[in-house]
Every structure is written in structure tokens, then in C-alpha cells.
Scaffold this motif. Structure first.
Motif, PDB file in Angstrom:
ATOM      1  N   TRP A 197      42.938  37.817  55.691  1.00  5.49           N
ATOM      2  CA  TRP A 197      43.668  37.875  54.421  1.00  5.49           C
ATOM      3  C   TRP A 197      42.912  37.030  53.402  1.00  5.49           C
ATOM      4  O   TRP A 197      42.878  35.809  53.501  1.00  5.49           O
ATOM      5  N   SER A 199      42.306  35.030  50.137  1.00  7.82           N
ATOM      6  CA  SER A 199      43.115  34.327  49.146  1.00  7.82           C
ATOM      7  C   SER A 199      42.563  34.616  47.758  1.00  7.82           C
ATOM      8  O   SER A 199      41.408  35.031  47.603  1.00  7.82           O
ATOM      9  N   LYS A 227      47.044  39.756  45.288  1.00  8.38           N
ATOM     10  CA  LYS A 227      47.856  39.618  46.496  1.00  8.38           C
ATOM     11  C   LYS A 227      48.585  40.918  46.832  1.00  8.38           C
ATOM     12  O   LYS A 227      48.644  41.335  47.994  1.00  8.38           O
ATOM     13  N   GLU A 231      47.890  43.362  50.221  1.00  9.23           N
ATOM     14  CA  GLU A 231      48.919  43.726  51.188  1.00  9.23           C
ATOM     15  C   GLU A 231      49.117  45.235  51.263  1.00  9.23           C
ATOM     16  O   GLU A 231      49.242  45.811  52.344  1.00  9.23           O
TER      17      GLU A 231
END
Length: 293
Positions: A197, A199, A227, A231
Motif C-alpha cells: 500500500w 502512502s 488513497k 484502494e
């Protein structure tokens, strides 16, 4: 663009609706044969009066202009599109494009700049390699050596400067609008391990810009914040994995970096409207004991 090639900003044809920066003089024979000429250049130019994008008059150039803002804050408008400028941003303006840029409110604007023309940049523009917009140069002042070469009396200094400029324009191609640097980040995300993931700060560091700037670029390019994009990208991959690999919800959640299957299921249902086990059954007809418990 080969006919009139010496630029003098003191001679500007002014219209009530726009300002036209004209070219005067003629291109030297050697530059004409080469196909490109750096007309003029400046370093350490500072603007302290802020630009009012609503009231100030647009302008057009009869040449290519490349400006690198290395200090301050700025604003740019090309047509109806507006950008905020941060240190490290470079502005390329192509001949004939209406624009205005300068210092932002309550700030100043320090730049190095060159103006150039010729059949090489004309061809690059026609081929889609150059277009007016922002390129992120970083803090290294890459135009200074070009300006010094333009003003040098050393033999063939102009040729060295033109070769260097041509390479710089090719390097800039990946940063121009339409070949967005955000696309590079999207490719990086796509090629990363599925459980990683990114940042916002990591992505911003890759681009060499601030996190706030990255969020604005992402929103402009994709319509969502980083973000959210990350996702949704992972969940779309997870949906495909559920069906193609006939994977369990737990295995899928682990593969895509979720802490547990319950968190993954909540986020999956939020995006797709149904639970992951229901999604797999709907599109593959498969059932798994673990998922039905």
C-alpha cells in the motif's frame, strides 16, 4: 518561425484583449540550417507584483518560451485552465497560445528563462511532443548553462546550447500534459506487489513534490484522491482474483494487503455493493466452505 527570430520584450504589440510578444530580426544562417535557435535568455529574473488572473490581460508569443521557477509561488492560466506553481515547476508556452503567468498573491516569482524557435521545435509540437503546460524540473537550475552558452563568444557555443536544449526538450516529453507524470505513478502502482500500500508521502517523494501538490495532480488526472484511487485499484484486482483464481475471501484479503477478511469484505461491499463471496458466486458459480460460514 524561421523568418523572425530575435526577441525584444520592449517591443510588444498591445491589443485591448491581449498582448502580442513579437519576433524581430532574422535567424543566423547556421541556426537556420541546424533547425533551432535559442533567441534569448535570462537568469535570476524576479517578479514581485502578483498576477490577477481575473483582470490582467492575456498574452501570446511568436516563439517558444521555457521558464523555470526556482523560488516563490506562482499562478498560470492557459486558456481556461489554471495551475498553481511551486518551486521546481517549469512552464512551456508554445507560439500563439494565449496565457498569463507570474507571482501568486502575497508572494514573488524567481525564474530562469529562454526563448527559442525553429523547425525542430515546430516539428516536435506538430508531432505532439511539445505543448503548452507545466513540467516539474525540480530545484536544479537546468536553464542557466543554456543562457550562459547563448551569451558566450566561444566558438560553436550556440551549437552546444542547441544540442543541449534539444535533449532537454526530449527529456521533458514524459512530463508534458497528455503524458502525465501521474501516469508514471499509476504504472508504478500497477507493477507493485499486490500487498503493498503506497502512502501519499511515498508517491510524492517519487515525484519530487509535496503531498498536497500530489493530491491536486491526482485529483485533476483521475478524479479521485491518491488513497481512494489506490484502494479502488486493489479492490478491482481483488474482484478479478476472486473469480479467476477461485480464491477464498481470506486468501484474497491477505494477497492484497488487508489486515483481515472482515475489513476487506466491508470495503469490497462499499465499492461493489455486494460481499466478495457473493461476487465470486455471481460471476463464477463457485462456492467455498470457508466463505459460507
Amino acid at each position: 518561425m524561421d523568418k523572425n527570430c530575435t526577441m525584444d520584450d520592449k517591443k510588444i504589440e498591445i491589443n485591448q484583449k491581449f498582448r502580442l510578444h513579437r519576433l524581430i530580426g532574422s535567424m543566423p544562417p547556421a541556426a537556420r540550417e541546424y533547425g533551432m535557435w535559442i533567441i534569448n535568455g535570462s537568469v535570476d529574473w524576479k517578479a514581485e507584483n502578483p498576477v490577477d488572473l481575473e483582470k490582467d490581460v492575456d498574452r501570446r508569443f511568436e516563439f517558444f518560451s521555457l521558464s523555470h521557477m526556482f523560488k516563490g509561488k506562482g499562478v498560470l492560466r492557459i486558456g481556461s485552465q489554471v495551475w498553481e506553481l511551486e518551486p521546481g515547476d517549469a512552464i512551456l508556452i508554445c507560439p500563439g497560445d494565449w496565457h498569463i503567468y507570474g507571482a501568486a498573491q502575497n508572494s514573488f516569482f524567481c525564474e530562469d528563462a529562454i526563448q527559442f524557435c525553429g523547425r525542430i521545435p515546430d516539428f516536435m509540437r506538430k508531432s505532439g511532443l511539445l505543448r503548452s503546460g507545466i513540467i516539474h524540473f525540480g530545484t536544479v537550475r537546468r536553464l542557466v548553462s543554456l543562457v550562459e552558452a547563448v551569451h558566450s563568444t566561444a566558438p560553436n557555443a550556440w551549437l552546444k546550447a542547441n544540442i543541449e536544449l534539444q535533449q532537454l526538450l526530449m527529456d521533458m516529453y514524459a512530463g508534458m500534459p497528455g503524458v502525465s507524470s501521474v501516469e508514471k505513478l499509476l504504472k508504478t502502482i500497477a507493477e507493485s506487489p499486490p500487498n503493498h500500500w503506497w502512502s501519499v508521502s511515498e508517491l510524492a517523494e517519487l515525484r519530487g513534490i509535496s503531498s498536497d501538490r500530489l493530491r491536486r495532480e491526482f485529483l485533476q488526472h483521475t478524479g479521485v484522491l491518491p488513497k481512494t484511487y489506490l484502494e479502488h485499484f486493489k479492490l478491482r484486482q481483488a474482484a478479478e482474483y476472486l473469480v479467476v483464481a477461485q480464491a477464498s475471501v481470506t486468501a484474497t484479503a491477505t494477497r492484497f494487503g488487508y489486515m483481515d477478511r472482515y475489513h476487506f469484505s466491508r470495503r469490497f461491499k462499499h465499492l461493489f455493493g455486494i460481499a466478495p463471496d457473493q461476487y465470486r458466486k455471481m460471476f463464477s458459480g463457485s462456492t467455498k466452505k470457508e466463505d459460507s460460514q
